[in-house]
Enzyme design. Structure first.
Site, PDB file in Angstrom:
ATOM      1  CB  ALA A   1      16.652  38.741  45.958  1.00  0.00           C
TER       2      ALA A   1
ATOM      3  CG  ASP B   1      38.037  44.759  41.635  1.00  0.00           C
ATOM      4  OD1 ASP B   1      38.202  44.513  42.854  1.00  0.00           O
ATOM      5  OD2 ASP B   1      38.744  44.267  40.750  1.00  0.00           O
ATOM      6  CG  HIS B   2      34.968  42.701  46.783  1.00  0.00           C
ATOM      7  ND1 HIS B   2      35.301  41.726  45.897  1.00  0.00           N
ATOM      8  CD2 HIS B   2      35.434  42.275  47.980  1.00  0.00           C
ATOM      9  CE1 HIS B   2      35.939  40.748  46.535  1.00  0.00           C
ATOM     10  NE2 HIS B   2      36.037  41.064  47.811  1.00  0.00           N
TER      11      HIS B   2
ATOM     12  CG  HIS C   1      39.843  41.076  43.511  1.00  0.00           C
ATOM     13  ND1 HIS C   1      38.762  41.844  43.134  1.00  0.00           N
ATOM     14  CD2 HIS C   1      39.333  39.867  43.856  1.00  0.00           C
ATOM     15  CE1 HIS C   1      37.651  41.117  43.246  1.00  0.00           C
ATOM     16  NE2 HIS C   1      37.976  39.915  43.682  1.00  0.00           N
TER      17      HIS C   1
HETATM   18  C1  BG6 Z   1      36.054  37.068  44.961  1.00  0.00           C
HETATM   19  C2  BG6 Z   1      36.545  35.758  44.428  1.00  0.00           C
HETATM   20  O1  BG6 Z   1      36.046  38.040  43.952  1.00  0.00           O
HETATM   21  O2  BG6 Z   1      36.912  37.502  46.007  1.00  0.00           O
HETATM   22  C3  BG6 Z   1      36.617  34.723  45.522  1.00  0.00           C
HETATM   23  O3  BG6 Z   1      35.674  35.318  43.401  1.00  0.00           O
HETATM   24  C4  BG6 Z   1      37.417  35.236  46.685  1.00  0.00           C
HETATM   25  O4  BG6 Z   1      37.196  33.523  45.040  1.00  0.00           O
HETATM   26  C5  BG6 Z   1      36.945  36.626  47.109  1.00  0.00           C
HETATM   27  O5  BG6 Z   1      37.263  34.332  47.764  1.00  0.00           O
HETATM   28  C6  BG6 Z   1      37.852  37.227  48.154  1.00  0.00           C
HETATM   29  O6  BG6 Z   1      37.294  38.381  48.659  1.00  0.00           O
HETATM   30  P1  BG6 Z   1      37.678  38.898  50.114  1.00  0.00           P
HETATM   31  O7  BG6 Z   1      36.975  40.191  50.248  1.00  0.00           O
HETATM   32  O8  BG6 Z   1      37.233  37.840  51.064  1.00  0.00           O
HETATM   33  O9  BG6 Z   1      39.169  39.037  50.122  1.00  0.00           O
END
Ligand code: BG6
Length: 484
Positions: free
Chosen positions: A13, A180-181, A243
């Site tokens: 946190a 994986d955002h 990603h």
């Molecule tokens: C993360 C990486 O997964 O994604 C970072 O570890 C990167 O290095 C980031 O900056 C980028 O995410 P976003 O959402 O800003 O494109």
């Protein structure tokens, strides 16, 4: 589908991820009315602090405009159901203590049901002990338990398999949500709709019409402060293997039988399995050097002075199936470039020669960020008394088209999915396995595991990338549009 009587526990946190992503997302969901009724949020970390100090920190994580009185009031409400427990990550008694605290706040719930969502915003070194301790000491016996984990999921195929099997000893696949955002980003979620709800696009979505595809990630800053972490992983593990490959799989998969999580993920795995490991000759590696008053990668104190870690990579992948045979998919990503941009650029083939000469190719661009957009480069007759064709754009920029819709943050969308138990936008175990299969040989080569490590080519901080890039993409048939 949101379960009442839910406690969300954020482990780590006081770390960077919790600060930048997790808490702002939880607060965003609260503001939009998307958290379960009577939810409680418990922060957990090693730092010793009381609720007052923790609330002070939370306030600093949540940004609202100075004149946003409603936002400020909502922060005060939010703090009322957030608590803090400190403890270690590798000892049982700490987790017993956490469990006791959870039981205490849950005892105020009306019914006996107790659901717990554990969010591991933690470094990989403690994933396994934490997952195990939660399972053994802080697992709810009277409700649903879920665990959210973040990358890195290993460093190559072998270490990923070790991690997967260790986690599986404690948590089922159904309980596990691997983030994986990029899968939570609005434009990435739009790909399935664009492809399968539009006959016009769907009909042209194959090797007969498409010449090449580029999926590009550009960031205008270097490793600044994260050099230690980055040097161990490099740009391929940081961006491409997860990603960009995720985006590629959605661009190329066959139509799923339904929108269910398993149907979608089955198709993603199927297309990924048709991709052989990347060839060295299909790879371009770069590392940024000082320029424009900015330091080079090797000037970062946390980076070994002779590091050959790539901060830029372009790799071309091939899919051996009837739809995509022969179409190059170029994934490219770099730090310290000239701009922030993530996009998919699908370039169509030339029109057959005859009536037109030197006509630009059509291109469909999905801009994932900034400013979500879908635009199609289209040739039109130049208006007026002539017959010349000119490249133009059909442009769907979200900001203009959807004026009063707030686009959710990726983490908001994903945490809500996890609360609802929807796995569609999370990475399944077999997906991870096949993703590592594609990248492991090239990563071992870069790591110098089977011979000397390749030396990345230099590119100046703030530039478009290595100068070799132009000829690299041209090699795969990419042609700049005439008006570019
Ligand atoms: C993360 C990486 O997964 O994604 C970072 O570890 C990167 O290095 C980031 O900056 C980028 O995410 P976003 O959402 O800003 O494109």
């Amino acid at each position: 589908q949101l379960k009442d009587n839910t406690v969300i526990v954020v482990l780590g946190a006081s770390g960077d991820l919790a600060k930048k992503k997790t808490y702002p997302a939880l607060f965003g969901l609260y503001r939009m009315g998307f958290l379960p009724r009577d939810v409680k949020i418990v922060g957990y970390a090693r730092t010793k602090m009381d609720d007052a100090e923790y609330h002070k920190r939370i306030t600093s994580y949540l940004k609202v405009a100075d004149d946003d009185a409603d936002g400020k009031a909502k922060i005060e409400e939010f703090k009322k159901f957030t608590f803090y427990v400190s403890g270690g990550y590798e000892d049982g008694p700490s987790f017993e203590n956490l469990n006791k605290f959870l039981e205490e706040i849950e005892s105020k719930y009306q019914s006996k049901e107790r659901n717990r969502l554990f969010y591991l915003a933690l470094p990989p070194s403690v994933f396994i002990p934490v997952a195990q301790h939660i399972r053994e000491q802080a697992y709810s016996k009277d409700g649903i338990n879920r665990i959210i984990v973040e990358k890195p999921f290993g460093k190559d195929l072998e270490s990923c398999r070790v991690l997967l099997s260790s986690l599986k000893q404690h948590w089922t696949e159904d309980e596990t949500f691997r983030i994986d955002h990029y899968l939570g980003k609005e434009m990435v979620k739009n790909i399935l709709v664009l492809r399968f709800a539009n006959v016009a696009l769907n009909a042209a979505w194959d090797k007969n019409s498409i010449s090449n595809v580029q999926i590009t990630f550009k960031e205008p800053f270097g490793t600044e402060g994260r050099g230690g972490y980055f040097d161990e992983f490099g740009i391929i593990r940081d961006i491409l293997q997860n990603h960009l490959l995720q985006v590629l799989s959605i661009i190329t998969m066959e139509r799923p039988v339904s929108f269910s999580a398993e149907d979608i993920r089955d198709e993603k795995v199927k297309v990924l399995r048709a991709i052989p490991p990347i060839e060295r000759s299909d790879t371009l590696l770069g590392q940024y050097v000082a320029a424009n008053g900015k330091p080079g990668y090797l000037d970062d104190d946390t980076v070994p002075h002779n590091s050959v870690c790539p901060t830029y990579a372009a790799t071309t992948l091939w899919i051996h199936n009837p739809r995509w045979e022969g179409v190059p998919f170029i994934l490219k990503a770099g730090k310290a470039l000239n701009e922030a941009k993530v996009e998919v650029r699908i370039q169509f083939k030339d029109v057959t020669q005859g009536i037109f000469k030197d006509i630009s190719r059509n291109e469909l661009v999905l801009r994932i960020q900034p400013s979500e957009a879908v635009y199609l480069k289209l040739n039109t007759k130049t208006p007026g008394l002539n017959t010349r064709a000119i490249p133009t754009e059909m442009d769907l920029t979200y900001k203009r088209r959807f004026t009063d819709i707030k686009i959710p943050e990726a983490y908001e969308a994903l945490i809500l999915d996890a609360l609802r138990g929807d796995h569609s936008n999370f990475v399944r175990d077999d997906e991870l396995d096949v993703a590592w299969k594609i990248f492991t040989p090239i990563l071992h080569w870069i790591d110098g595991k089977n011979g000397p490590a390749p030396k990345p080519v230099p590119y100046p901080y703030g530039s478009r990338g290595p100068k070799e890039l132009e000829s690299f993409i041209a090699k795969y048939g990419y042609k700049r549009t005439v008006a570019d």
